[in-house]
Motif scaffolding. Structure first.
Motif, PDB file in Angstrom:
ATOM      1  N   LEU A 189      36.029  -5.502  23.020  1.00 37.35           N
ATOM      2  CA  LEU A 189      35.745  -4.732  21.812  1.00 37.35           C
ATOM      3  C   LEU A 189      34.255  -4.717  21.473  1.00 37.35           C
ATOM      4  O   LEU A 189      33.746  -3.717  20.968  1.00 37.35           O
ATOM      5  CB  LEU A 189      36.550  -5.271  20.638  1.00 37.35           C
ATOM      6  N   ASP A 190      33.548  -5.803  21.762  1.00 43.29           N
ATOM      7  CA  ASP A 190      32.107  -5.817  21.502  1.00 43.29           C
ATOM      8  C   ASP A 190      31.392  -4.748  22.328  1.00 43.29           C
ATOM      9  O   ASP A 190      30.412  -4.158  21.872  1.00 43.29           O
ATOM     10  CB  ASP A 190      31.516  -7.190  21.800  1.00 43.29           C
ATOM     11  N   GLU A 191      31.875  -4.484  23.520  1.00 42.66           N
ATOM     12  CA  GLU A 191      31.296  -3.441  24.359  1.00 42.66           C
ATOM     13  C   GLU A 191      31.647  -2.051  23.838  1.00 42.66           C
ATOM     14  O   GLU A 191      30.912  -1.099  24.067  1.00 42.66           O
ATOM     15  CB  GLU A 191      31.794  -3.583  25.798  1.00 42.66           C
ATOM     16  N   TYR A 197      28.631   4.366  20.367  1.00 49.81           N
ATOM     17  CA  TYR A 197      27.308   4.824  19.932  1.00 49.81           C
ATOM     18  C   TYR A 197      26.608   5.629  21.025  1.00 49.81           C
ATOM     19  O   TYR A 197      26.095   6.726  20.764  1.00 49.81           O
ATOM     20  CB  TYR A 197      26.458   3.626  19.510  1.00 49.81           C
ATOM     21  N   GLU A 198      26.616   5.132  22.254  1.00 46.81           N
ATOM     22  CA  GLU A 198      25.904   5.815  23.346  1.00 46.81           C
ATOM     23  C   GLU A 198      26.530   7.163  23.695  1.00 46.81           C
ATOM     24  O   GLU A 198      25.832   8.089  24.080  1.00 46.81           O
ATOM     25  CB  GLU A 198      25.842   4.918  24.580  1.00 46.81           C
ATOM     26  N   ALA A 203      29.556   2.573  14.223  1.00 52.09           N
ATOM     27  CA  ALA A 203      30.312   2.101  15.384  1.00 52.09           C
ATOM     28  C   ALA A 203      30.722   0.644  15.189  1.00 52.09           C
ATOM     29  O   ALA A 203      31.850   0.247  15.513  1.00 52.09           O
ATOM     30  CB  ALA A 203      29.490   2.267  16.661  1.00 52.09           C
ATOM     31  N   ILE A 204      29.832  -0.146  14.638  1.00 52.63           N
ATOM     32  CA  ILE A 204      30.140  -1.556  14.380  1.00 52.63           C
ATOM     33  C   ILE A 204      31.280  -1.659  13.372  1.00 52.63           C
ATOM     34  O   ILE A 204      32.234  -2.416  13.575  1.00 52.63           O
ATOM     35  CB  ILE A 204      28.888  -2.309  13.885  1.00 52.63           C
ATOM     36  N   VAL A 207      34.927  -3.412  13.740  1.00 53.88           N
ATOM     37  CA  VAL A 207      35.313  -4.452  12.786  1.00 53.88           C
ATOM     38  C   VAL A 207      36.692  -4.140  12.210  1.00 53.88           C
ATOM     39  O   VAL A 207      37.529  -5.038  12.036  1.00 53.88           O
ATOM     40  CB  VAL A 207      34.253  -4.603  11.667  1.00 53.88           C
ATOM     41  N   ASP A 208      36.966  -2.861  11.938  1.00 55.53           N
ATOM     42  CA  ASP A 208      38.291  -2.464  11.461  1.00 55.53           C
ATOM     43  C   ASP A 208      39.371  -2.775  12.501  1.00 55.53           C
ATOM     44  O   ASP A 208      40.476  -3.185  12.149  1.00 55.53           O
ATOM     45  CB  ASP A 208      38.328  -0.980  11.102  1.00 55.53           C
ATOM     46  N   LEU A 209      39.051  -2.576  13.787  1.00 54.27           N
ATOM     47  CA  LEU A 209      40.010  -2.924  14.843  1.00 54.27           C
ATOM     48  C   LEU A 209      40.280  -4.429  14.855  1.00 54.27           C
ATOM     49  O   LEU A 209      41.426  -4.869  14.980  1.00 54.27           O
ATOM     50  CB  LEU A 209      39.511  -2.472  16.211  1.00 54.27           C
TER      51      LEU A 209
END
Length: 97
Positions: free
Chosen positions: A3-5, A11-12, A22-23, A27-29
């Protein structure tokens, strides 16, 4: 993918114009993952059992639904896979009510 990726990918690929957006999405996930023991879950379709015996879903908007696949034993849950409705594999999941 972790998920961090996902933040970087969202974003990209310009799904979000701002990195903070995007963060917050990811975070919601993570927040939904914490609710897995309390939300309704279903038995995974046979074609998706490799991702986990059970799954639950989380709608992030009108266009995207996330499916979290997991195993459970007693009060322990382990997330084995995460897909969304844009993945080819999602065709094996019946539409959400």
């Amino acid at each position: 993918m972790y998920l961090d990726e996902l933040v970087k990918v969202l974003y990209e690929k310009e799904y979000f114009g701002f990195l903070d957006s995007a963060i917050n999405y990811v975070v919601d996930l993570y927040g939904f993952i914490e609710t897995i023991p309390r939300v309704i879950h279903k038995k995974s379709p046979l074609a998706l059992a490799k991702y986990g015996t059970y799954y639950s879903f989380f709608n992030t908007g009108s266009r995207t639904t996330w499916y979290l696949f997991f195993e459970k034993k007693d009060n322990n849950y382990i997330i084995m896979g995460i897909l969304n409705n844009h993945c080819e594999e999602a065709k094996h999941i019946a539409p959400n009510p």
